[in-house]
Design a protein around this motif. Structure first.
Motif, PDB file in Angstrom:
ATOM      1  N   PRO A  15       4.539   5.724   7.881  1.00  0.00           N
ATOM      2  CA  PRO A  15       4.869   6.563   6.721  1.00  0.00           C
ATOM      3  C   PRO A  15       6.032   6.044   5.890  1.00  0.00           C
ATOM      4  O   PRO A  15       6.234   6.407   4.740  1.00  0.00           O
ATOM      5  CB  PRO A  15       5.219   7.902   7.353  1.00  0.00           C
ATOM      6  CG  PRO A  15       4.604   7.884   8.699  1.00  0.00           C
ATOM      7  CD  PRO A  15       4.637   6.483   9.168  1.00  0.00           C
ATOM      8  N   GLU A  16       6.965   5.067   6.368  1.00  0.00           N
ATOM      9  CA  GLU A  16       8.171   4.650   5.647  1.00  0.00           C
ATOM     10  C   GLU A  16       8.055   3.292   4.974  1.00  0.00           C
ATOM     11  O   GLU A  16       9.008   2.793   4.385  1.00  0.00           O
ATOM     12  CB  GLU A  16       9.345   4.598   6.642  1.00  0.00           C
ATOM     13  CG  GLU A  16       9.661   5.961   7.239  1.00  0.00           C
ATOM     14  CD  GLU A  16      10.797   5.887   8.228  1.00  0.00           C
ATOM     15  OE1 GLU A  16      11.239   6.910   8.668  1.00  0.00           O
ATOM     16  OE2 GLU A  16      11.269   4.753   8.492  1.00  0.00           O
ATOM     17  N   ARG A  17       6.887   2.630   5.144  1.00  0.00           N
ATOM     18  CA  ARG A  17       6.777   1.301   4.548  1.00  0.00           C
ATOM     19  C   ARG A  17       6.996   1.324   3.036  1.00  0.00           C
ATOM     20  O   ARG A  17       7.700   0.503   2.469  1.00  0.00           O
ATOM     21  CB  ARG A  17       5.385   0.724   4.857  1.00  0.00           C
ATOM     22  CG  ARG A  17       5.222   0.358   6.304  1.00  0.00           C
ATOM     23  CD  ARG A  17       3.800  -0.112   6.573  1.00  0.00           C
ATOM     24  NE  ARG A  17       3.639  -0.424   7.974  1.00  0.00           N
ATOM     25  CZ  ARG A  17       2.471  -0.742   8.546  1.00  0.00           C
ATOM     26  NH1 ARG A  17       1.374  -0.792   7.793  1.00  0.00           N
ATOM     27  NH2 ARG A  17       2.410  -1.007   9.831  1.00  0.00           N
ATOM     28  N   GLY A  18       6.452   2.215   2.282  1.00  0.00           N
ATOM     29  CA  GLY A  18       6.581   2.284   0.809  1.00  0.00           C
ATOM     30  C   GLY A  18       7.976   2.644   0.356  1.00  0.00           C
ATOM     31  O   GLY A  18       8.483   2.150  -0.654  1.00  0.00           O
ATOM     32  N   ALA A  42      13.313   1.239  -2.571  1.00  0.00           N
ATOM     33  CA  ALA A  42      14.775   1.126  -2.549  1.00  0.00           C
ATOM     34  C   ALA A  42      15.223  -0.234  -3.027  1.00  0.00           C
ATOM     35  O   ALA A  42      16.185  -0.379  -3.798  1.00  0.00           O
ATOM     36  CB  ALA A  42      15.279   1.403  -1.132  1.00  0.00           C
ATOM     37  N   VAL A  43      14.511  -1.289  -2.545  1.00  0.00           N
ATOM     38  CA  VAL A  43      14.870  -2.650  -2.962  1.00  0.00           C
ATOM     39  C   VAL A  43      14.686  -2.815  -4.465  1.00  0.00           C
ATOM     40  O   VAL A  43      15.532  -3.383  -5.176  1.00  0.00           O
ATOM     41  CB  VAL A  43      14.033  -3.686  -2.195  1.00  0.00           C
ATOM     42  CG1 VAL A  43      14.244  -5.081  -2.778  1.00  0.00           C
ATOM     43  CG2 VAL A  43      14.397  -3.660  -0.725  1.00  0.00           C
ATOM     44  N   ILE A  44      13.544  -2.337  -4.950  1.00  0.00           N
ATOM     45  CA  ILE A  44      13.282  -2.439  -6.391  1.00  0.00           C
ATOM     46  C   ILE A  44      14.335  -1.684  -7.195  1.00  0.00           C
ATOM     47  O   ILE A  44      14.816  -2.146  -8.247  1.00  0.00           O
ATOM     48  CB  ILE A  44      11.878  -1.906  -6.708  1.00  0.00           C
ATOM     49  CG1 ILE A  44      10.824  -2.835  -6.097  1.00  0.00           C
ATOM     50  CG2 ILE A  44      11.664  -1.767  -8.214  1.00  0.00           C
ATOM     51  CD1 ILE A  44       9.396  -2.303  -6.217  1.00  0.00           C
ATOM     52  N   GLY A  45      14.763  -0.546  -6.735  1.00  0.00           N
ATOM     53  CA  GLY A  45      15.770   0.230  -7.431  1.00  0.00           C
ATOM     54  C   GLY A  45      17.096  -0.503  -7.534  1.00  0.00           C
ATOM     55  O   GLY A  45      17.754  -0.521  -8.585  1.00  0.00           O
ATOM     56  N   PHE A  83      20.940  -3.944 -10.706  1.00  0.00           N
ATOM     57  CA  PHE A  83      21.601  -5.233 -10.967  1.00  0.00           C
ATOM     58  C   PHE A  83      21.103  -5.875 -12.252  1.00  0.00           C
ATOM     59  O   PHE A  83      21.854  -6.521 -12.991  1.00  0.00           O
ATOM     60  CB  PHE A  83      21.363  -6.183  -9.784  1.00  0.00           C
ATOM     61  CG  PHE A  83      22.329  -5.955  -8.647  1.00  0.00           C
ATOM     62  CD1 PHE A  83      23.666  -6.357  -8.762  1.00  0.00           C
ATOM     63  CD2 PHE A  83      21.923  -5.361  -7.452  1.00  0.00           C
ATOM     64  CE1 PHE A  83      24.545  -6.156  -7.724  1.00  0.00           C
ATOM     65  CE2 PHE A  83      22.820  -5.157  -6.428  1.00  0.00           C
ATOM     66  CZ  PHE A  83      24.132  -5.544  -6.543  1.00  0.00           C
ATOM     67  N   ALA A  84      19.834  -5.730 -12.570  1.00  0.00           N
ATOM     68  CA  ALA A  84      19.289  -6.303 -13.807  1.00  0.00           C
ATOM     69  C   ALA A  84      19.903  -5.643 -15.039  1.00  0.00           C
ATOM     70  O   ALA A  84      20.260  -6.314 -16.021  1.00  0.00           O
ATOM     71  CB  ALA A  84      17.760  -6.139 -13.828  1.00  0.00           C
ATOM     72  N   ILE A  85      20.021  -4.314 -14.979  1.00  0.00           N
ATOM     73  CA  ILE A  85      20.623  -3.603 -16.110  1.00  0.00           C
ATOM     74  C   ILE A  85      22.067  -4.047 -16.312  1.00  0.00           C
ATOM     75  O   ILE A  85      22.528  -4.289 -17.427  1.00  0.00           O
ATOM     76  CB  ILE A  85      20.549  -2.086 -15.875  1.00  0.00           C
ATOM     77  CG1 ILE A  85      19.086  -1.625 -15.938  1.00  0.00           C
ATOM     78  CG2 ILE A  85      21.391  -1.339 -16.925  1.00  0.00           C
ATOM     79  CD1 ILE A  85      18.900  -0.180 -15.503  1.00  0.00           C
TER      80      ILE A  85
END
Length: 506
Positions: free
Chosen positions: A12-15, A20-23, A28-30
């Protein structure tokens, strides 16, 4: 076999981990974009500021460089551009009185000079930007050194001209111009000059030699052993004795040729009478007179006025608002009473090498032997002039001297007022080669008695006589053309004080 069952299953926690990583990456990109944008904006601002500073400095450098150039040398082009860095392009324009600005080098009668300098940055901005160029405008008053030319007129006599008793005139390729009245040369001198008489007659007698042309609207009489070495043009002609004309003769009316007269060229006349002697050829013709052969236009009387100062101090400094004809003279020295040689020398010394005016309202009377030594260009203003007793005018370097009796009546005619006296030079007075003198007087000018004179003469009437030697040298009038406004001013114009400076960027 015993099997153990996981209490916490990962499925259930894979997604949620990926999110979190993408966030974190998005944050950092912003931040990176913000930093990069801020940096680029700062770079653009810094580049634009640098370009603006460089362009402004270049424009101001163009103003300073042009001011230095025109303060020491005459203008030769209305466009001045730098070579290398700083980069600037300067355009020049001038104003005469209240007229519109005109692009070009300023003439001698200009009142103001405008200098517009466009500076370009050495390192331009990151984008095409108005900051890459700056424009500065400066306006200067005009300083005219030397004087305007007088069209090759050695002597201008408004009301008559005469020569007697062994006078020699050295004025090759120049003219004696008589506006009204007659001209005469009853002398044994050799005169290298043209003669133009606009409204009068010419008489040549004794052994007067004219090494030039003679043009007269009226009659010409050539007698004795007089010789005209070039051409003769007149309305009537009467020759006597052994007179000669080496060139051609053109007479619109009657030509009366005396015994022994020689004409080297062709005689063209409305009618011919008398004994032709050794005339090469004769044509009978009619028609109007040709124009003056020297192509000198009628200058008319030039109005040169002067307002004496009321300043009790001996020395005063000219301001930009001083009289236009005299603004190139930096200082004025006022002498109370008659100016003799000691007073004139003291005034010349007090000018300390500056161009200046010496005021002698009570007149000039140099009545003792001695030398007036000039150290600068000087104008002497007086109601009358007398030079005599073997005095001299000299200078270690080349200088000009104006001797002026002002004409205060603006009627285009020489007006000799009751308080004014003649201009008289006599008794072996000498002007040395380093000094060129302009004589201006609405009254009579009389230079005679073994005098050696050099320069130009502009007088009501002019008389040269008694073994005098006159040498023509171009002097002109300060600050204005001597041709009554019809000529082209050509004095040496340089920048005077700066009146204003401003940025003219949009």
């Amino acid at each position: 076999m015993l099997r153990l069952k996981r209490l916490n299953s990962p499925e259930p926690e894979r997604g949620s981990s990926l999110l979190a990583v993408i966030g974190v990456m998005a944050v950092f990109a912003i931040i990176s974009v913000t930093i990069v944008g801020s940096t680029m904006s700062a770079i653009r601002v810094s580049s634009s500021t640098q370009a603006g500073v460089q362009a402004q400095a270049a424009a101001e450098a163009g103003i300073d460089a042009t001011a230095a150039l025109l303060s020491t040398a005459p203008c030769t082009s209305a466009l001045i551009q730098s070579i290398g860095v700083p980069k600037y392009s300067v355009t020049l324009s001038y104003q005469v009185g209240s007229d519109e600005w005109k692009e070009g080098c300023a003439p001698a009668n200009a009142s103001l000079i405008r200098v517009v300098s466009t500076g370009t940055a050495e390192a331009t901005g990151s984008v095409v930007d108005p900051s890459d160029t700056r424009m500065v405008e400066a306006i200067y008053s005009v300083k005219t050194s030397g004087s305007a030319k007088t069209g090759g007129i050695a002597i201008y006599a408004d009301l008559g001209f005469s020569v007697i008793e062994s006078v020699t005139i050295h004025a090759k390729d120049s003219t004696i111009y008589v506006h009204e009245g007659n001209a005469s040369c009853i002398s044994s001198g050799a005169n290298n000059v043209d003669i133009i008489v606009k409204a009068g007659d010419v008489t040549l007698g004794e052994s007067c030699g004219i090494f030039g042309d003679v043009w007269a609207s009226g009659a010409v009489k050539v007698e004795g052993s007089s010789i005209i070495h070039e051409s003769l043009i007149a309305a009537k002609l009467n020759t006597l004795s052994t007179a000669q004309v080496i060139g051609n003769v053109w007479v619109s009316g009657k030509a009366t040729i005396g015994l022994g007269t020689k004409i080297g060229g062709t005689l063209t006349a409305g009618s011919v009478a008398g004994l032709l002697g050794s005339i090469l050829s004769v044509l009978t013709a009619s028609g109007s007179q040709p124009p003056p052969v020297s192509n000198v236009a009628d200058p008319g009387w030039f109005e040169l006025n002067y307002k004496y100062s009321n300043n009790p101090n001996k020395i005063r400094v000219q301001s930009p608002k001083d009289q236009a004809h005299w603004k190139s003279f930096e200082s004025v020295y006022r002498i109370e009473g008659v100016c003799g040689l000691p007073e004139l020398q003291a005034a010349a010394d007090s000018l300390a090498g500056r161009p200046g005016i010496i005021e002698c309202a009570a007149g000039v009377d140099v009545a003792s032997a001695g030398v007036l030594t000039l150290g600068s260009d000087i104008a002497v203003i007086a109601e009358s002039f007398k030079f005599r007793e073997s005095a001299q005018i000299n200078s270690a370097a080349k200088h000009k001297l104006w001797l002026v009796t002002p004409d205060g009546s603006p009627n285009n005619k020489p007006t000799c007022n009751a308080k004014d006296g003649p201009f008289v030079v006599s008794q072996s007075f000498k002007v040395n080669p380093n000094v060129d003198v302009m004589v201006y007087s609405p009254c009579a000018v009389d230079i005679s008695t073994s005098t050696q004179w050099r320069g130009q003469i502009w007088g009501g009437t002019v008389h040269l006589g008694t073994s005098g030697v006159y040498t023509y040298a171009e002097v002109g009038f300060p600050g204005a053309p001597s041709t009554g406004g019809a000529g082209t001013p050509s004095g040496t114009v340089t920048l005077g004080p700066r009146d204003s400076i401003r940025d003219v960027n949009g």
